[in-house]
Design a protein around this motif. Structure first.
Motif, PDB file in Angstrom:
ATOM      1  N   ASN A 204     -13.797  -2.604   5.027  1.00  0.00           N
ATOM      2  CA  ASN A 204     -12.490  -3.220   5.110  1.00  0.00           C
ATOM      3  C   ASN A 204     -12.045  -3.152   6.557  1.00  0.00           C
ATOM      4  OD1 ASN A 204      -9.745  -3.737   5.235  1.00  0.00           O
ATOM      5  ND2 ASN A 204      -9.395  -2.973   3.154  1.00  0.00           N
TER       6      ASN A 204
ATOM      7  N   VAL B 258      -9.341  -3.680   8.097  1.00  0.00           N
ATOM      8  CA  VAL B 258      -8.039  -3.113   8.413  1.00  0.00           C
ATOM      9  C   VAL B 258      -8.097  -1.579   8.372  1.00  0.00           C
ATOM     10  CG1 VAL B 258      -5.604  -3.104   7.828  1.00  0.00           C
ATOM     11  CG2 VAL B 258      -6.991  -5.118   7.359  1.00  0.00           C
ATOM     12  N   VAL B 259      -8.785  -1.099   7.341  1.00  0.00           N
ATOM     13  CA  VAL B 259      -8.846   0.337   7.143  1.00  0.00           C
ATOM     14  C   VAL B 259      -9.882   0.980   8.053  1.00  0.00           C
ATOM     15  CG1 VAL B 259      -9.190   2.184   5.456  1.00  0.00           C
ATOM     16  CG2 VAL B 259      -8.177   0.005   4.745  1.00  0.00           C
TER      17      VAL B 259
ATOM     18  N   THR C   6      -7.185 -12.419  -0.963  1.00  0.00           N
ATOM     19  CA  THR C   6      -6.648 -11.673   0.178  1.00  0.00           C
ATOM     20  C   THR C   6      -5.225 -11.201  -0.094  1.00  0.00           C
ATOM     21  OG1 THR C   6      -5.755 -13.650   1.229  1.00  0.00           O
ATOM     22  CG2 THR C   6      -7.998 -13.039   1.806  1.00  0.00           C
TER      23      THR C   6
ATOM     24  N   TRP D 227      -4.296  -9.841  -3.001  1.00  0.00           N
ATOM     25  CA  TRP D 227      -4.302  -8.680  -3.885  1.00  0.00           C
ATOM     26  C   TRP D 227      -4.115  -7.411  -3.068  1.00  0.00           C
ATOM     27  CZ3 TRP D 227      -8.726 -11.141  -6.985  1.00  0.00           C
ATOM     28  CH2 TRP D 227      -8.226 -11.570  -8.229  1.00  0.00           C
ATOM     29  N   SER D 228      -3.738  -6.327  -3.744  1.00  0.00           N
ATOM     30  CA  SER D 228      -3.752  -5.091  -2.991  1.00  0.00           C
ATOM     31  C   SER D 228      -4.615  -4.078  -3.733  1.00  0.00           C
ATOM     32  CB  SER D 228      -2.327  -4.590  -2.754  1.00  0.00           C
ATOM     33  OG  SER D 228      -1.849  -3.900  -3.868  1.00  0.00           O
ATOM     34  N   PRO D 229      -5.595  -3.509  -3.065  1.00  0.00           N
ATOM     35  CA  PRO D 229      -5.914  -3.839  -1.682  1.00  0.00           C
ATOM     36  C   PRO D 229      -6.558  -5.213  -1.592  1.00  0.00           C
ATOM     37  CG  PRO D 229      -7.592  -2.409  -2.592  1.00  0.00           C
ATOM     38  CD  PRO D 229      -6.547  -2.534  -3.647  1.00  0.00           C
ATOM     39  N   PRO D 230      -6.373  -5.892  -0.445  1.00  0.00           N
ATOM     40  CA  PRO D 230      -6.956  -7.227  -0.304  1.00  0.00           C
ATOM     41  C   PRO D 230      -8.481  -7.179  -0.337  1.00  0.00           C
ATOM     42  CG  PRO D 230      -5.683  -6.608   1.661  1.00  0.00           C
ATOM     43  CD  PRO D 230      -5.659  -5.446   0.753  1.00  0.00           C
ATOM     44  N   LEU D 231      -9.066  -8.143  -1.026  1.00  0.00           N
ATOM     45  CA  LEU D 231     -10.529  -8.180  -1.131  1.00  0.00           C
ATOM     46  C   LEU D 231     -11.074  -9.101  -0.041  1.00  0.00           C
ATOM     47  CD1 LEU D 231     -10.785  -8.460  -5.005  1.00  0.00           C
ATOM     48  CD2 LEU D 231     -11.026  -6.423  -3.582  1.00  0.00           C
ATOM     49  N   TYR D 232     -10.977  -8.639   1.198  1.00  0.00           N
ATOM     50  CA  TYR D 232     -11.391  -9.482   2.322  1.00  0.00           C
ATOM     51  C   TYR D 232     -12.867  -9.849   2.250  1.00  0.00           C
ATOM     52  CZ  TYR D 232      -6.933  -8.653   4.661  1.00  0.00           C
ATOM     53  OH  TYR D 232      -5.626  -8.616   4.993  1.00  0.00           O
TER      54      TYR D 232
END
Ligand SMILES: Nc1ncnc2c1ncn2[C@@H]1O[C@H](COP(=O)(O)OP(=O)(O)O)[C@@H](O)[C@H]1O
Ligand SMILES: [Mg+2]
Lengths: 596, 369
Positions: free
Chosen positions: A61, A63-64, A269, A271-276
């Motif tokens: 991910n 972002v993370v 994208t 959703w949380s967490p986003p499924l990038y």
């Protein structure tokens, strides 16, 4: 969008091959120049696409985890390909696009035939009406139609109710989606078939008539087979654009839970967490399908077409329709009503009416119900003002930077013998096969993980737009560059000017109308762009198209309509300015709508 | 099979307001080939298309055999497909999405001819035009001349009453044009079809036509067999268009039968042929073909012998054009042979045979509007 350049290659002249190349310096400076362009393109196009691919092949991910670790696997693809939701979205996409394309072909072919081959009165009007939908932003069109034909509160349904008819329109269905696709993308078919019909030697049809064939038989055994390549081209193009569009299925599909590929990618994208990663994989599937269709379309348009068969003294062969010519005229009027007039009226009613609930016809004309309430509320929202400001800023950056880059590329490709020309050409046309939404996902992947980078600024939007519209801009500029006679440039060289001096004193002034037109086009395209913005905006860099969709999804039709009208007026002003700037440049105006 | 064609007082005005053809009348006996000849824009194609039914005449009447097919005043307008005629277009108009066989078979299909009979007829037609070996080829693989042969076969395969041809050779290169020109007449005559042929090329007209009609600005000026056209042009335009390029201005002094006396501007007297209607006292232009100017006398005193000075020569290999200053004008004389007989500056006697000097009213012009 994918097909923008495909249109250009189909409709515009193919004179490119005949261009002669300048001697151009092959020295160190030349290499540096080419390397600079390649770097620019790598930055704009290759790097984001590579990141997208990488994202699809890992579970990181961004972002993370930042860009630390990459575990390469095709797991995302296998998961995505086995996912029933993806299947459903894919099937919905195919059904909607196929249906929409079929309708677009019927409408486009009918009107091109009416305009080119019949004695219907008001053909100038019909020709204009057939192209007009291109100027309506798809998102706005969809919003207008949801105001008109939502099952409960749609204005048309209220009308039906007052008249006492039980039947109801419902735009939130697959049929609704298909119809809206079909009517708004018919111009793509029209463009191709009208020019093919116009270029066809009428004696080919007359020969059939003399041979004993009836008008209908002639149409099906001679006319349509002869323009088949053009029909196919237009079909593919409209299919490609529908496949990549986000606004219409987002507005019409969401209430009825009809997900198509584009809306599904966005959902992933959101959703949380986003499924990038999954989004990247689906985006790549969309890109591959689009790429294949673009390739197919290119093959068809580049093949020698039947319609250029030798023959001079073309006479516009016009079928005398008799009283039927009023029927064909009526068809065009109805079409204009459906694609432009009704939606505009709906937007006006919704924007100026305090409450959209309309009990009956009398209440529709009750002036006490109208006011500027929604506009006041719209402009009271600082975000709205900021989005307008941001949009203008993004548009300006896109136009100027994009125009300059495209000019550099166009000149290098067409007028020099610098190294790596071919690669520059290929890479700059690559975005043709990348739907806007996919560009958005790619840019997201490219920049979201980099700290202190572009993400969150309006620059990332501008850069994405520049990449997305690069093929169009380069194509448009190449065309205008090719119109400048080689001799004029050579004369300058002979007079002792250097290459750069020649460009400054000869090429730029002569190409200026083309450059201005291309920049204006970029500006307009950037303002209406939704698909790629979706993934790249933050509250600081909010743009109009995204906010419009937000308002719609928030359920406030009044403000949505008001904002739509603001956007339409802005566009209308810009298009008029563009037309003034490039007087008579009809090719440019048709480009306005190409991004779908 | 073939029928006679009759065109009476045909007139066509386009939306532009000017008459493209005006008061054109002629007839073609069954089995004849008539050629309409004239400069570009004179209305040949329009005439042909009116006969085909592709253009609707403004007034007049067209009949094929016993049937009136166009008579706008009486509301008669038979559509092209019911006129049973064949047409060969300038641009070939063969259908590029079909093979040679499919092209030629198309008219038979529209007529519902049974397959067996159809194939036989297609084979016959292809043999007639010499394309038997090409039946299964896509037409796009043929040369221009072959395409035009396909078009010809396609228009003959259903044995139409009338064959219309609109400059069928003008898109071909020169050598091919000569070949196909000679073949065309043979093929048309073999089928015996009545043919109306349109061209701007005189040589084509003379080789192909039983009769030739010269058109100018929408009017049919003269229709006659080729030799009559070349020896008795009806007016100055026909004379000049068919090659009588020398003009001498003068005035008619007297008339005796078909001939008369003209005083040239230079004061010399000429004996000329006078068309009907040209009166003594009238200003005229006398037209003479360069081929008909005879250089030198054969000793005997002949009428119309004049003194001329050779002011220039244009050597053309197998022939020479002499520019002669005489009768107050410059007269071109053409002589066959590879040798130049008279030097520039020399004085010679020149004979202009009276039967080949034609006097036309001076207000007639040679230019097409
Ligand atoms: N469809 C049309 N509309 C208007 N004017 C036409 C049309 N077709 C022909 N004309 C005019 O009619 C005249 C005769 O044309 P045409 O019959 O084609 O001449 P030709 O075949 O002898 O060259 C020309 O002046 C031409 O411009
Ligand atoms: Mg013609």
């Amino acid at each position: 969008m994918a097909a923008d350049a495909a249109v250009a290659s189909g409709v515009e002249s193919i004179a490119q091959q005949t261009a002669t190349k300048a001697p151009g310096s092959r020295g160190l400076l030349g290499w540096l120049w080419s390397a600079g362009l390649m770097l620019t393109l790598a930055f704009l196009v290759l790097y984001p696409v590579a990141m997208l691919l990488l994202g699809a092949l890992t579970n990181t991910n961004p972002v993370v985890d930042g860009f630390g670790v990459f575990d390469l696997s095709v797991q995302n693809f296998s998961e995505v390909l086995a996912n029933p939701n993806v299947h459903a979205a894919l099937i919905n996409s195919l059904v909607a696009c196929t249906g929409g394309t079929a309708l677009a072909v019927i409408i486009g072919l009918t009107f091109s035939w009416v305009v080119v081959r019949t004695d219907t009165p008001g053909k100038g009007f019909i020709a204009a009406a057939s192209m007009l939908p291109l100027f309506v932003p798809p998102l706005v069109a969809a919003v207008a139609w949801s105001i008109l034909a939502s099952p409960k509160t749609g204005l048309l349904n209220i009308l039906l109710n007052t008249v006492g008819i039980e039947w109801r329109f419902n735009a939130y269905t697959m049929t609704g989606l298909i119809v809206i696709f079909g009517i708004y993308y018919a111009p793509y078919v029209y463009m191709f078939t009208a020019s093919a019909l116009r270029n066809m030697d009428p004696s080919l049809e007359e020969a059939a008539e003399v041979s004993g064939a009836s008008a209908v038989r002639t149409m099906f055994t001679v006319t349509f087979p002869l323009i088949a390549p053009a029909i196919l081209s237009g079909m593919l193009l409209s299919f490609i654009v529908m496949l990549g569009i986000y606004g219409i299925p987002a507005v019409l599909g969401t209430p009825g839970d009809i997900a198509v590929l584009t809306t599904y990618i966005f959902k992933l994208t959101a959703w949380s967490p986003p499924l990038y990663n999954t989004a990247a994989a689906v985006a790549i599937i969309l890109m591959v399908v689009t790429g294949f269709l673009v390739w197919l379309q290119h093959k068809i348009t580049s093949r020698r077409s039947y319609t250029t068969v030798a023959g001079k003294a073309f006479r516009p062969a016009q079928l005398k329709l008799g009283p039927w010519r009023y029927v064909t005229l009526a068809l065009a009027i109805v079409y204009l009503l459906v694609v432009v007039v009704l939606p505009t009226l709906a937007l006006i009613v919704a924007a100026f009416r305090r409450f959209l609930f309309i009990r009956d016809l009398a209440s529709l004309f009750d002036m006490r119900q109208y006011g500027l309430l929604h506009f006041e509320r719209l402009f009271a929202n600082p975000l709205a003002l900021r989005s307008i400001w941001n949009t203008m800023e993004v548009g300006l950056i896109t136009a100027i930077v994009g125009g300059v880059v495209a000019f550099a590329i166009g000149y290098t490709i067409n007028r020099t013998t610098l190294p790596m020309r071919k690669s520059i050409d290929v890479i700059s046309t690559l975005p043709v096969a990348i739907p806007g939404l996919v560009i958005g996902v790619a840019y997201l992947w490219a920049w979201i993980g980099l700290p202190g980078g572009l993400y969150g600024t309006i620059w990332i939007l501008a850069l994405a737009f520049i990449a997305r519209f690069m093929p169009d801009t380069v194509k448009a500029l190449s065309t205008s560059l090719l119109q400048i006679h080689r001799e004029l440039e050579e004369a300058a060289w002979i007079c002792g000017k250097g290459l750069l001096g020649t460009i400054r004193s000869i090429v730029l002034p002569l190409a200026r109308p083309g450059v201005i037109a291309a920049m204006t086009l970029l500006f307009i395209l950037a303002i209406r762009e939704l698909g790629s913005s979706l993934f790249l905006y933050t509250s600081n860099s909010m743009v109009m198209a995204v906010l419009l969709l937000d308002y719609y999804e928030g359920g406030n039709l009044g403000i949505t309509a008001a904002f739509s009208i603001v956007q339409m007026i802005l566009l209308a002003v810009l298009i008029s300015v563009a037309n003034l700037l490039s007087r008579g440049g009809s090719g440019d105006s048709s480009g306005v709508g190409r991004a779908g | 099979m073939s029928a006679n064609l009759k065109v009476e007082r045909l007139r066509k005005v386009f939306s532009t307001g000017k008459a493209a053809i005006d008061d054109v009348s002629f007839s073609v006996p069954a089995g004849d080939i008539v050629v309409l000849l004239g400069p570009s824009g004179c209305g040949k194609t329009t005439t042909l298309r009116c006969v085909a039914g592709l253009e609707h005449p403004t007034s007049g009447e067209i009949s094929i055999g016993p049937d009136v097919v166009s008579a706008p005043e009486r509301g008669i307008l038979v559509p092209p497909r019911q006129r049973n005629l064949g047409m060969v277009f300038q641009s070939y108009a063969v259908w590029p999405h079909m093979t040679v066989h499919q092209n030629v078979a198309y008219p038979l299909k529209t007529r519902g001819t049974p397959r067996g009979e159809r194939n036989g007829k297609v084979a016959d037609a292809l043999e007639l035009v010499g394309l038997s070996d090409y039946a299964s080829r896509p037409v796009t693989q043929l040369s221009g001349g072959q395409m035009q042969r396909v078009a010809l076969a396609r228009s003959l395969v259903y044995q139409p009453q009338i064959l219309l041809l609109d400059e069928p050779l003008s898109n071909l290169d020169a050598k091919l044009r000569l070949r196909l020109r000679d073949d065309l007449r043979k093929i048309i005559k073999k089928t015996g079809v009545t043919a109306l042929y349109v061209t701007h090329d005189q040589a084509e007209a003379v080789v192909l036509g039983d009769r030739i009609g010269v058109m100018r600005d929408g009017k049919l000026l003269q229709m006659a067999p080729a030799d009559e056209l070349y020896n008795r042009p009806a007016d100055l335009f026909v004379a000049s268009f068919t090659g009588a390029s020398n003009l001498v201005e003068g005035r008619v002094m007297a008339r005796e039968g078909d001939f008369g006396q003209v005083d040239a501007k230079s004061g010399e007297k000429m004996s000329v042929w006078l068309p009907a209607g040209v009166q003594p006292g009238e200003a005229v232009k006398v037209a003479i073909r360069p081929e008909n100017v005879r250089l030198g006398t054969n000793g005997a005193a002949e009428p119309n012998t004049f003194r001329a000075r050779v002011s220039g020569t244009r050597y053309q290999g197998t022939q020479t054009v002499y520019e002669l200053a005489m009768l107050g004008a410059t007269i071109d004389a053409l002589e066959l042979g590879t040798r130049v007989r008279f030097p520039i500056g020399g004085e010679i006697d020149v004979v202009l045979p009276p039967v080949q000097c034609w006097a036309y009213p001076a207000q007639q012009t040679i230019e097409s509007e």
